[in-house]
Write a protein that holds these residues in place. Structure first.
Motif, PDB file in Angstrom:
ATOM      1  N   LEU A  22       8.381   8.907 -23.286  1.00 39.98           N
ATOM      2  CA  LEU A  22       9.611   9.045 -22.285  1.00 39.98           C
ATOM      3  C   LEU A  22       9.276   8.854 -20.878  1.00 39.98           C
ATOM      4  O   LEU A  22       8.352   9.239 -20.289  1.00 39.98           O
ATOM      5  CB  LEU A  22       9.923  10.580 -22.511  1.00 39.98           C
ATOM      6  N   GLY A  23      10.179   7.559 -20.486  1.00 35.89           N
ATOM      7  CA  GLY A  23       9.959   7.141 -19.154  1.00 35.89           C
ATOM      8  C   GLY A  23       8.896   6.310 -18.971  1.00 35.89           C
ATOM      9  O   GLY A  23       8.807   6.027 -17.695  1.00 35.89           O
ATOM     10  N   ASP A  24       8.215   5.818 -19.932  1.00 32.62           N
ATOM     11  CA  ASP A  24       7.088   5.105 -19.515  1.00 32.62           C
ATOM     12  C   ASP A  24       7.443   3.525 -19.412  1.00 32.62           C
ATOM     13  O   ASP A  24       8.561   3.287 -19.443  1.00 32.62           O
ATOM     14  CB  ASP A  24       5.950   5.184 -20.548  1.00 32.62           C
ATOM     15  N   ARG A  25       6.460   2.757 -19.422  1.00 31.91           N
ATOM     16  CA  ARG A  25       6.688   1.493 -19.014  1.00 31.91           C
ATOM     17  C   ARG A  25       7.606   0.755 -20.241  1.00 31.91           C
ATOM     18  O   ARG A  25       8.600  -0.018 -19.964  1.00 31.91           O
ATOM     19  CB  ARG A  25       5.637   0.536 -19.046  1.00 31.91           C
ATOM     20  N   SER A  88      -3.975  13.077 -17.470  1.00 30.56           N
ATOM     21  CA  SER A  88      -2.513  13.383 -17.282  1.00 30.56           C
ATOM     22  C   SER A  88      -2.093  14.146 -16.512  1.00 30.56           C
ATOM     23  O   SER A  88      -1.390  14.170 -15.507  1.00 30.56           O
ATOM     24  CB  SER A  88      -1.894  13.486 -18.723  1.00 30.56           C
ATOM     25  N   LEU A  89      -2.796  15.373 -16.359  1.00 31.51           N
ATOM     26  CA  LEU A  89      -2.720  16.787 -15.592  1.00 31.51           C
ATOM     27  C   LEU A  89      -2.952  16.045 -14.023  1.00 31.51           C
ATOM     28  O   LEU A  89      -2.272  16.502 -13.011  1.00 31.51           O
ATOM     29  CB  LEU A  89      -3.519  17.703 -15.750  1.00 31.51           C
ATOM     30  N   ASP A  96       2.759  11.003  -6.283  1.00 32.92           N
ATOM     31  CA  ASP A  96       4.275  11.269  -5.724  1.00 32.92           C
ATOM     32  C   ASP A  96       4.942  11.573  -7.001  1.00 32.92           C
ATOM     33  O   ASP A  96       5.200  10.689  -7.639  1.00 32.92           O
ATOM     34  CB  ASP A  96       4.620  10.258  -4.782  1.00 32.92           C
ATOM     35  N   ASP A  97       6.050  12.295  -6.728  1.00 30.17           N
ATOM     36  CA  ASP A  97       7.205  12.627  -7.861  1.00 30.17           C
ATOM     37  C   ASP A  97       8.276  11.657  -7.533  1.00 30.17           C
ATOM     38  O   ASP A  97       9.285  11.810  -7.049  1.00 30.17           O
ATOM     39  CB  ASP A  97       7.657  13.785  -7.831  1.00 30.17           C
ATOM     40  N   ASP A  98       7.800  10.318  -7.732  1.00 29.21           N
ATOM     41  CA  ASP A  98       8.954   9.358  -7.616  1.00 29.21           C
ATOM     42  C   ASP A  98       9.407   8.669  -9.035  1.00 29.21           C
ATOM     43  O   ASP A  98       8.810   7.817  -9.594  1.00 29.21           O
ATOM     44  CB  ASP A  98       8.310   8.185  -6.757  1.00 29.21           C
ATOM     45  N   ILE A 189      14.760  10.769 -15.987  1.00 27.36           N
ATOM     46  CA  ILE A 189      13.722  11.488 -16.590  1.00 27.36           C
ATOM     47  C   ILE A 189      12.455  11.717 -15.569  1.00 27.36           C
ATOM     48  O   ILE A 189      12.299  10.711 -14.899  1.00 27.36           O
ATOM     49  CB  ILE A 189      13.118  10.535 -17.661  1.00 27.36           C
ATOM     50  N   SER A 190      12.180  12.868 -15.396  1.00 24.42           N
ATOM     51  CA  SER A 190      10.967  13.348 -14.364  1.00 24.42           C
ATOM     52  C   SER A 190       9.599  12.619 -15.104  1.00 24.42           C
ATOM     53  O   SER A 190       9.178  13.292 -15.979  1.00 24.42           O
ATOM     54  CB  SER A 190      10.946  14.554 -14.029  1.00 24.42           C
ATOM     55  N   GLU A 191       9.076  11.552 -14.749  1.00 21.68           N
ATOM     56  CA  GLU A 191       8.147  11.038 -15.125  1.00 21.68           C
ATOM     57  C   GLU A 191       6.611  12.298 -14.784  1.00 21.68           C
ATOM     58  O   GLU A 191       5.814  12.082 -15.675  1.00 21.68           O
ATOM     59  CB  GLU A 191       7.528   9.868 -14.543  1.00 21.68           C
ATOM     60  N   ARG A 192       6.916  12.688 -13.734  1.00 17.14           N
ATOM     61  CA  ARG A 192       5.828  13.461 -13.431  1.00 17.14           C
ATOM     62  C   ARG A 192       5.927  15.046 -14.404  1.00 17.14           C
ATOM     63  O   ARG A 192       4.412  15.130 -14.852  1.00 17.14           O
ATOM     64  CB  ARG A 192       6.154  14.248 -11.740  1.00 17.14           C
TER      65      ARG A 192
END
Length: 214
Positions: A22-25, A88-89, A96-98, A189-192
């Motif tokens: 989800l939300g990856d490349r 991942s953590l 940054d939450d971009d 989608i929040s990638e973070r």
């Protein structure tokens, strides 16, 4: 069939795949291509690609115990889960939450690719150029990434058919969501958050693998 769906490999694989993809490349690639080209061709190209990479990865994991002892394969798989979880953590809590960073990067690379392209590949004489583009971008985007390596590790420790079915279903859900939801969904989608949840999931798999007999 029922035994495959109830095996640990199936739910582990589908959960791991969704949280990894989800939300990856490759999710962003599918979303952007679906905005520029016919959705049917993009969806087909992406689906064929993720099915192929999932099957190849699972078979590599299934074959691993023939190259290494079952005990060592189990230990390596456990270390992989802990490694992916901690990484991942770390990424989720320190970066940054971009949420648009991945999307913008993929968009720029696709623009550069269009500018550099001067001739059509030979294969476009036989298959749709859109299908070929969606397939190749997704295939090479998946190769060597975290979800593929995790699938290899999971298939080495769990029922390979359950891992394949769970991985294919998880990939299909993400791909369909990307193609139908498009750029709007990808940007929201929040990638973070997904990265952090994926980290906890990998750690849970690691703990379970550590406690289970090798």
């Amino acid at each position: 069939m029922l035994s495959i769906l109830t095996s640990q490999g199936f739910p582990k694989s589908i959960a791991m795949t969704i949280l990894s993809e989800l939300g990856d490349r490759t999710f962003c690639v599918a979303a952007i291509l679906a905005m520029r080209y016919p959705r049917k061709s993009v969806l087909l190209g992406c689906l064929v690609s993720v099915i192929a990479t999932t099957i190849i990865s699972a078979l590599l994991g299934w074959a691993a115990p023939t190259l290494l002892s079952e005990k060592w394969t189990h230990h390596i798989t456990t270390l992989l889960f802990f490694g992916f979880g901690l990484r991942s953590l770390w990424e989720g809590f320190t970066e940054d939450d971009d949420d648009n960073e991945e999307l913008e990067e993929v968009e720029k690379e696709l623009e550069d690719e269009n500018l550099k392209k001067q001739h059509k590949p030979f294969l476009t004489r036989f298959v749709s150029p859109v299908f070929l583009k969606a397939f190749s971008l997704t295939f090479f985007g998946e190769w060597g990434d975290k979800s593929q390596l995790a699938t290899i590790g999971l298939a080495a420790d769990e029922d390979v058919f359950g891992v394949i079915m769970g991985g294919v279903l998880g990939q299909a859900i993400c791909t369909v969501a990307a193609v139908l939801g498009g750029k709007s969904l990808a940007s929201r989608i929040s990638e973070r958050l997904v990265t952090i949840l994926g980290g906890f999931l990998f750690l849970a798999f690691g703990v379970q693998s550590l406690l289970s007999p090798s």
